[in-house]
Design an enzyme around this catalytic site. Structure first.
Site, mmCIF file in Angstrom:
data_model
loop_
_atom_site.group_PDB
_atom_site.id
_atom_site.type_symbol
_atom_site.label_atom_id
_atom_site.label_comp_id
_atom_site.label_asym_id
_atom_site.label_seq_id
_atom_site.Cartn_x
_atom_site.Cartn_y
_atom_site.Cartn_z
ATOM 1 C CB ALA A 80 -0.887 0.003 1.236
ATOM 2 C CE LYS A 81 5.394 4.925 -0.085
ATOM 3 N NZ LYS A 81 6.539 4.132 0.370
ATOM 4 N N GLY A 82 0.422 5.804 0.713
ATOM 5 C CA GLY A 82 -0.458 6.963 0.848
ATOM 6 C C GLY A 82 0.312 8.220 0.535
#
Ligand code: NAD
Length: 420
Positions: A109-111
């Site tokens: 994931a990444k934000g």
């Protein structure tokens, strides 16, 4: 993903090219390959906050889950002025391969939030972090998605995220983020983890090449969390740290730099520049000096088509994410330089994040010596697996590392099947 224009970015195009190349080499089932090219879900949010001047500022934020086939998702949160959906998606994809390669029970994931954190006050940063957390709250949780710090975010940002999430749950939930301050559930050794991991893989690389670290000449680009820890540990092991740089420029002394004294100098001067008995170099020159090992540990795209020929070291260990462009990678490969790729070399951070998450779920905390011993075991095992694949398949270490990561995720999809 080429049919979704909002995902367009150079970084994603590169990540997809790497995936396509490796999937073909592995003979991944075309249906699974197509699924691997798409993130499972991507959320775009607007984040309105009250600025210090009383006006309302509205920022754009993202959280992308690439896949959840091996477990909950894991990945950093980036605050940067140019962050966009394509970049966050590419980074989420790379996290998938990295977690799978390291044998962690996570998807990637990444934000990101598009902002310049240096231009925001502490109060504005707190408001931004809390509102962003509230906007993505349906997507995060200890068994759903666990954010961590990345560029422009730190322990304090993680503490605000954890507190915001915990308030909505009516209880403290330490496992929702990693990279927290020690006092509220952080892990011993997390801060040093990435630099330490670099040293462990470098040891293995040197061993495979029949060399010793002691007495070898090393140049390190970047003297932040990653570069300074790697330099200090290698110096203690008897390597000659001949060159170091940071945003202000580089310093060079072929007889070696005392890293403990340099740390004191940086604490006062704010930069490595001006350290006694050293010559001044640029950030580019530091990569091109006569030495055995180069560790780019600052920003992306530092070794490129136009300077790869001038890199004299025969081992490059990628501390930063993406410091070598695809074109430069081919040049280094043809010249016989051993490149330990980012996906393996800088994975120490996510490995100790995993330890922090496990400790938080159990409310049982380990000593630093236990963390260090386990980190060494995981890094060494992963390196040896990658070396084995590279030898068997006749590829470079980057291709081998991606093959190992992508193969595991692809197998996960195959085993779990397609719902409904
Ligand atoms: P940091 O902000 O602590 O340090 C960055 C260092 O690079 C500083 O010394 C800074 O002066 C220098 N720098 C910045 N821009 C530069 C430029 N244009 N040229 C030369 N030097 C420059 O960051 P960090 O946590 O050490 O991360 C460094 C790299 O490692 C990043 O690419 C990051 O994505 C990657 N990384 C970090 C971790 C981690 O756990 N911190 C984990 C995996 C990957």
């Amino acid at each position: 993903m080429t049919d979704h224009r909002e995902f367009e970015s150079e970084m994603l195009r590169t990540a997809l090219r790497q995936l396509d190349h490796v999937a073909q080499k592995l003979g991944v089932d075309p249906d699974v390959h197509e699924r691997l090219r798409h993130p499972r879900r991507a959320l775009v949010v607007s984040i309105p906050i009250r600025m210090d001047n009383g006006k309302t500022g509205v920022f754009t934020g993202y959280r992308v889950h690439h896949n959840t086939v091996l477990g909950p998702t894991k990945g950093g949160l980036r605050y940067a002025p140019d962050v966009n959906l394509g970049e966050v998606t590419a980074l989420a994809m790379l996290m998938s391969w990295k977690c799978a390669l390291m044998g962690l029970p996570y998807g990637g994931a990444k934000g990101g939030v598009r902002c310049n954190p240096r231009q925001l006050s502490r109060t504005e940063l707190e408001h931004l972090t809390r509102r962003y957390t509230a906007e993505i709250i349906l997507l995060i949780g200890p068994d759903l998605d666990i954010p961590a710090p990345d560029l422009g975010t730190d322990e304090q940002v993680m503490a605000w995220m954890m507190d915001t999430y915990s308030m909505t749950q009516g209880r403290t939930v330490p496992g929702v983020v990693t990279g927290k301050p020690l006092l509220i559930g952080g892990s011993a050794g997390r801060r040093e983890a990435t630099g330490r991991g670099i040293v462990y893989v470098l040891y293995q690389a040197a061993r495979m090449l029949g060399e010793e670290i002691r007495g070898r000449k090393v140049a390190v680009q970047g003297f932040g969390n990653v570069g300074s820890v790697a330099a200090r540990l290698l110096w203690r092991e008897g390597a000659i740290i001949a060159g170091i740089s940071d945003l202000g420029g580089g310093i060079w002394n072929p007889r070696g730099i005392d890293v403990a004294q340099l740390e004191r100098h940086v604490a006062e001067a704010g930069t490595v520049v001006g350290f006694p008995d050293t010559d001044r170099l640029t950030n580019q020159e530091i990569l091109e000096q006569a030495c055995d090992i180069v560790i780019p540990a600052a920003v992306a795209s530092q070794i490129r088509e136009d300077n790869a020929d001038r890199v004299k070291a025969h081992i490059v260990v990628e501390g930063a994410n993406g410091p070598t462009t695809l074109e430069a990678d081919a040049i280094l490969r043809d010249r016989g330089v051993t490149v330990v790729p980012d996906v393996l070399a800088n994975a120490g951070g996510v490995v100790v994040s995993y330890f922090e998450w496990v400790q938080g779920l159990q409310y049982y905390f380990w000593r630093e010596s236990e963390i260090t011993a386990r980190l060494q075991e995981v890094m060494t095992r992963a390196f040896n697996r990658v070396w084995g694949v590279a030898t068997k398949e006749g590829t470079d270490l980057r291709t081998a590392a991606l093959m190992e990561g992508i193969r595991r995720v692809a197998e996960g999809y195959k085993i779990r099947g397609l719902y409904p």
